[in-house]
Write an enzyme that holds these catalytic residues in place. Structure first.
Site, mmCIF file in Angstrom:
data_model
loop_
_atom_site.group_PDB
_atom_site.id
_atom_site.type_symbol
_atom_site.label_atom_id
_atom_site.label_comp_id
_atom_site.label_asym_id
_atom_site.label_seq_id
_atom_site.Cartn_x
_atom_site.Cartn_y
_atom_site.Cartn_z
ATOM 1 N N ASP A 110 -30.695 -46.621 16.064
ATOM 2 C CA ASP A 110 -29.406 -45.975 16.345
ATOM 3 C C ASP A 110 -28.800 -46.411 17.686
ATOM 4 O O ASP A 110 -27.778 -45.871 18.099
ATOM 5 C CB ASP A 110 -29.559 -44.453 16.303
ATOM 6 C CG ASP A 110 -30.647 -43.936 17.243
ATOM 7 O OD1 ASP A 110 -31.493 -44.739 17.677
ATOM 8 O OD2 ASP A 110 -30.648 -42.732 17.527
ATOM 9 N N GLU B 275 -42.940 -44.764 26.967
ATOM 10 C CA GLU B 275 -42.568 -45.989 27.695
ATOM 11 C C GLU B 275 -43.462 -46.141 28.918
ATOM 12 O O GLU B 275 -44.047 -47.204 29.171
ATOM 13 C CB GLU B 275 -41.109 -45.921 28.188
ATOM 14 C CG GLU B 275 -40.061 -45.753 27.102
ATOM 15 C CD GLU B 275 -39.753 -44.311 26.746
ATOM 16 O OE1 GLU B 275 -40.546 -43.413 27.146
ATOM 17 O OE2 GLU B 275 -38.738 -44.060 26.074
HETATM 18 C C1 UGA Z 1 -35.463 -41.456 22.555
HETATM 19 C C2 UGA Z 1 -35.862 -42.885 22.917
HETATM 20 O O1 UGA Z 1 -34.723 -43.739 22.916
HETATM 21 C C3 UGA Z 1 -36.865 -43.364 21.874
HETATM 22 O O2 UGA Z 1 -37.156 -44.723 22.095
HETATM 23 C C4 UGA Z 1 -38.091 -42.480 21.939
HETATM 24 O O3 UGA Z 1 -38.997 -42.878 20.955
HETATM 25 C C5 UGA Z 1 -37.663 -41.052 21.654
HETATM 26 O O4 UGA Z 1 -36.619 -40.638 22.543
HETATM 27 C C6 UGA Z 1 -38.836 -40.115 21.836
HETATM 28 O O5 UGA Z 1 -39.493 -40.224 22.852
HETATM 29 O O6 UGA Z 1 -39.058 -39.241 21.004
HETATM 30 P P1 UGA Z 1 -34.088 -40.461 20.509
HETATM 31 O O7 UGA Z 1 -32.721 -40.999 20.303
HETATM 32 O O8 UGA Z 1 -34.229 -39.158 21.184
HETATM 33 O O9 UGA Z 1 -34.915 -41.568 21.284
HETATM 34 O O10 UGA Z 1 -34.930 -40.428 19.158
HETATM 35 P P2 UGA Z 1 -34.606 -41.022 17.717
HETATM 36 O O11 UGA Z 1 -33.579 -42.091 17.773
HETATM 37 O O12 UGA Z 1 -34.403 -39.887 16.787
HETATM 38 O O13 UGA Z 1 -36.013 -41.688 17.364
HETATM 39 C C7 UGA Z 1 -36.513 -42.847 18.013
HETATM 40 C C8 UGA Z 1 -36.875 -43.917 16.964
HETATM 41 O O14 UGA Z 1 -37.908 -43.412 16.130
HETATM 42 C C9 UGA Z 1 -35.697 -44.291 16.062
HETATM 43 O O15 UGA Z 1 -35.667 -45.683 15.859
HETATM 44 C C10 UGA Z 1 -35.987 -43.544 14.772
HETATM 45 O O16 UGA Z 1 -35.521 -44.214 13.621
HETATM 46 C C11 UGA Z 1 -37.517 -43.422 14.772
HETATM 47 N N1 UGA Z 1 -38.022 -42.152 14.155
HETATM 48 C C12 UGA Z 1 -37.473 -40.951 14.468
HETATM 49 C C13 UGA Z 1 -39.059 -42.207 13.247
HETATM 50 O O17 UGA Z 1 -39.560 -43.294 12.928
HETATM 51 N N2 UGA Z 1 -39.520 -41.038 12.672
HETATM 52 C C14 UGA Z 1 -38.968 -39.819 12.972
HETATM 53 O O18 UGA Z 1 -39.414 -38.797 12.401
HETATM 54 C C15 UGA Z 1 -37.924 -39.792 13.879
HETATM 55 MN MN MN Z 2 -32.095 -42.543 19.137
#
Ligand code: UGA
Ligand code: MN
Length: 313
Positions: free
Chosen positions: A147, A230
């Site tokens: 995203d 990270e």
């Molecule tokens: C932020 C950071 O940008 C992420 O790199 C980090 O992993 C995340 O916080 C975290 O620490 O939890 P954020 O925008 O809050 O990201 O989270 P998402 O974009 O919802 O998820 C991060 C990535 O994991 C995405 O590429 C998403 O597709 C993936 N994801 C999310 C999964 O594979 N499974 C899930 O249940 C939710």
């Molecule tokens: Mn995100």
């Protein structure tokens, strides 16, 4: 006076900004030339790791990201999906872009899915790291979530990373940015609104790692610890502040944004009678893409509107 097109306007704006920053314009404009059909065998390959997971917005996000990555030569896209087995719908979508890719099924262990703060994308990134360790000897690793928004210049910046490069990420936390801070070209600290005692308070999209350097640390990994992924990954690489290679015009420009899409559950559309028009296939497609399903008994009432009058479906 003739009207200026969007391209001219963009060039003008960019030129004046570069003058202000005293930048070399030739490098700037080079990125706009079409490199897609040329061979760049000597350029290190960027391994772009994208965690993803099934939800209503998934195909839209991957389409936008895939169409960004189509502009980049010598890039291998690793898409690690948070599902037990590879989804053929996603596999077909990935083929459309013509980018070399590896599609991995990497479900989050149930124990973490139930925790209060879920470590999103960690199982996916760990699986990608495992694949890289097994199959790849050189190149550059970058974690790009599905995203986020990426400026094409980012790829030129990270491609020659020797150990770990770092740069600002836009739209993070209360400062709308997270970035290393430099003094005379050296990192002297970090500007991030959530320090949380982290040695490297940076976003996942704010660094790239040389794969040789990664391989020289066989135990380096990402913990299932939300908020600290990270930092602890970088610490596990034995990284020192003086090792960091600042990018993004000495950490002054934003080349990646932590954009977030509003998430909603897939729609349920109530449709009582079978349809014999184009909606039949459209609804099948929405179901296939994970965006909506139809039901005869529940959901938002399906309506067909003509001349302002509606008819229940
Ligand atoms: C932020 C950071 O940008 C992420 O790199 C980090 O992993 C995340 O916080 C975290 O620490 O939890 P954020 O925008 O809050 O990201 O989270 P998402 O974009 O919802 O998820 C991060 C990535 O994991 C995405 O590429 C998403 O597709 C993936 N994801 C999310 C999964 O594979 N499974 C899930 O249940 C939710
Ligand atoms: Mn995100």
């Amino acid at each position: 006076m003739s009207k200026q097109g969007p391209v001219q306007r963009k060039l003008r704006k960019s030129a004046s900004r570069n003058q202000y920053l005293g930048k070399d314009e030739t490098k700037r404009f080079d990125i706009t030339s079409d490199k897609r059909n040329k061979k760049f065998d000597d350029l290190p390959i960027i391994y772009f790791v994208t965690p993803t997971y099934p939800r209503r917005e998934q195909v839209a996000e991957l389409t936008r990201l895939g169409q960004t990555l189509m502009h980049i030569v010598n890039l291998h896209w690793i898409i690690a999906d948070d599902v037990p087995t590879c989804n053929t719908m996603i596999g077909k979508l990935l083929k459309k872009f013509g980018i070399p890719f590896t599609h991995i099924a990497s479900p989050m262990p149930d124990v973490y899915r139930k925790s209060s703060v879920v470590p999103r994308g960690v199982a996916n990134r760990r699986a990608a790291l495992g694949w890289i360790r097994k199959n790849i000897h050189s190149g550059v690793l970058y974690f790009g979530d599905d995203d986020n928004t990426f400026d094409l210049e980012l790829f030129d910046e990270i491609r020659f990373t020797k150990k770990v490069s770092m740069f600002p990420v836009g739209l993070i936390g209360d400062y709308s940015v997270s970035s290393p801070v430099l003094m005379e070209g050296k990192v002297i600290g970090f500007f991030d609104s959530w320090p949380a005692k982290r040695k490297f308070p940076v976003d996942m999209a704010g660094f790239a790692v040389n794969i040789g350097f990664l391989l020289s640390h066989p135990h380096a990994t990402m913990p299932y610890k939300a908020g600290y992924e990270e930092d602890q990954f970088l610490v596990s690489l034995g990284l020192k502040l003086e090792d960091i290679e600042p990018k993004g015009n000495a950490c002054t420009e934003i080349l990646v944004w932590h954009t977030q899409t509003t998430k909603k559950p897939a729609s349920t559309i109530r449709i009582s009678q079978p349809t014999d028009n184009s909606l039949k296939v459209l609804l099948e497609n929405l179901k296939y893409l994970g965006m909506a399903q139809s039901s005869t008994s529940k959901g938002a009432q399906g309506l067909l509107t003509k001349d302002g009058a509606t008819k229940q479906l």
